[in-house]
Scaffold this active site. Sequence first.
Site, short mmCIF file in Angstrom:
data_model
loop_
_atom_site.label_atom_id
_atom_site.label_comp_id
_atom_site.label_asym_id
_atom_site.label_seq_id
_atom_site.Cartn_x
_atom_site.Cartn_y
_atom_site.Cartn_z
N LYS A 9 -9.20 7.78 6.82
CA LYS A 9 -8.50 7.67 8.10
C LYS A 9 -9.31 8.38 9.21
O LYS A 9 -10.29 9.08 8.92
CB LYS A 9 -7.10 8.27 7.94
CG LYS A 9 -6.21 7.47 6.97
CD LYS A 9 -4.82 8.10 6.86
CE LYS A 9 -3.89 7.29 5.96
NZ LYS A 9 -2.54 7.91 5.84
N TYR A 49 1.07 -1.20 7.64
CA TYR A 49 2.20 -0.27 7.47
C TYR A 49 3.52 -0.93 7.85
O TYR A 49 4.44 -0.24 8.32
CB TYR A 49 1.96 1.00 8.29
CG TYR A 49 0.92 1.93 7.68
CD1 TYR A 49 1.09 2.45 6.40
CD2 TYR A 49 -0.22 2.30 8.38
CE1 TYR A 49 0.14 3.30 5.83
CE2 TYR A 49 -1.17 3.15 7.82
CZ TYR A 49 -0.97 3.65 6.55
OH TYR A 49 -1.91 4.49 5.98
N ASN A 112 -3.19 12.84 7.34
CA ASN A 112 -3.39 13.16 5.91
C ASN A 112 -4.63 12.49 5.31
O ASN A 112 -4.70 12.22 4.14
CB ASN A 112 -2.12 12.89 5.10
CG ASN A 112 -1.75 11.42 5.05
OD1 ASN A 112 -2.39 10.60 5.70
ND2 ASN A 112 -0.75 11.10 4.26
N HIS A 115 -5.92 6.93 2.70
CA HIS A 115 -4.94 5.98 2.14
C HIS A 115 -5.53 5.41 0.86
O HIS A 115 -6.73 5.17 0.79
CB HIS A 115 -4.69 4.83 3.13
CG HIS A 115 -4.04 3.65 2.47
ND1 HIS A 115 -2.68 3.58 2.27
CD2 HIS A 115 -4.57 2.53 1.91
CE1 HIS A 115 -2.40 2.44 1.62
NE2 HIS A 115 -3.54 1.79 1.40
N GLU A 126 -4.20 -5.59 -0.14
CA GLU A 126 -4.90 -4.71 0.80
C GLU A 126 -6.41 -4.97 0.80
O GLU A 126 -7.05 -4.90 1.85
CB GLU A 126 -4.59 -3.25 0.47
CG GLU A 126 -3.14 -2.90 0.74
CD GLU A 126 -2.80 -1.44 0.52
OE1 GLU A 126 -1.75 -1.00 1.00
OE2 GLU A 126 -3.58 -0.73 -0.14
P1 GDP Z 1 0.82 7.25 0.86
O1 GDP Z 1 0.76 6.06 -0.05
O2 GDP Z 1 0.65 8.56 0.09
O3 GDP Z 1 -0.14 7.19 2.03
O4 GDP Z 1 2.29 7.34 1.47
P2 GDP Z 1 3.27 6.23 2.09
O5 GDP Z 1 2.82 4.83 1.75
O6 GDP Z 1 4.65 6.63 1.72
O7 GDP Z 1 3.15 6.44 3.68
C1 GDP Z 1 2.09 5.90 4.41
C2 GDP Z 1 1.66 6.90 5.47
O8 GDP Z 1 2.72 7.10 6.41
C3 GDP Z 1 1.36 8.30 4.92
O9 GDP Z 1 0.06 8.43 4.39
C4 GDP Z 1 1.58 9.17 6.14
O10 GDP Z 1 0.43 9.11 7.00
C5 GDP Z 1 2.74 8.46 6.84
N1 GDP Z 1 4.03 9.06 6.44
C6 GDP Z 1 4.75 8.79 5.32
N2 GDP Z 1 5.89 9.52 5.28
C7 GDP Z 1 5.89 10.25 6.42
C8 GDP Z 1 6.81 11.20 6.96
O11 GDP Z 1 7.87 11.53 6.40
N3 GDP Z 1 6.48 11.74 8.16
C9 GDP Z 1 5.32 11.41 8.82
N4 GDP Z 1 5.05 12.00 9.99
N5 GDP Z 1 4.42 10.53 8.32
C10 GDP Z 1 4.70 9.95 7.14
#
Ligand code: GDP
Length: 146
Positions: A9, A49, A112, A115, A126
């Site tokens: 990212k 997303y 973070n 991905h 993807e």
């Molecule tokens: P990943 O597969 O570990 O990346 O997690 P997810 O697919 O659940 O979420 C995608 C991305 O959305 C994450 O990597 C974060 O950047 C963001 N995200 C997910 N949950 C949260 C949240 O509760 N708060 C915020 N600010 N960002 C989130």
Amino acid sequence: MQKTLILLKPDAVQKSLIGQILTRFEQKGYKVIGLKMMQMSEELVNEHYDFLMDKPFFPNIKSYMTSSPIVALALEGTEVIKGVRMLCGATNPAEAGPGTIRGDFAKNIDNNIIHSSDSEETAEKELARFFKSEELFDYSCLLYTS
Ligand code: GDP
């Protein structure tokens, strides 16, 4: 052999972490089969997303993911999807273990670093989203040969 899609990212690129992160995957023995730097458009963020579009933090994701170029990476290896997610650590860096990519480098859940695909079905979709078929390569890896 399993394949997976990884995105380094914008903060990974801006903090000059591309090499260190790639090294972790190469050291684990995963094969790089595709690699490119690109600027994500808002449309591509929406598509990638779309399952988070209703969340209050979606605008943050959009501005974050378009804030600088990203690096898209395709890896191949045995159980690579699960293995990469273990190397990445928990979504929330505060909960990511030490030694994981997010645990070591990421600031917070909004930033973070990385991905990675979470299932074979997602990985297939993807990979096709970020790489044309001619941008994915098949070659012999000499790592474990004498
Ligand atoms: P990943 O597969 O570990 O990346 O997690 P997810 O697919 O659940 O979420 C995608 C991305 O959305 C994450 O990597 C974060 O950047 C963001 N995200 C997910 N949950 C949260 C949240 O509760 N708060 C915020 N600010 N960002 C989130």
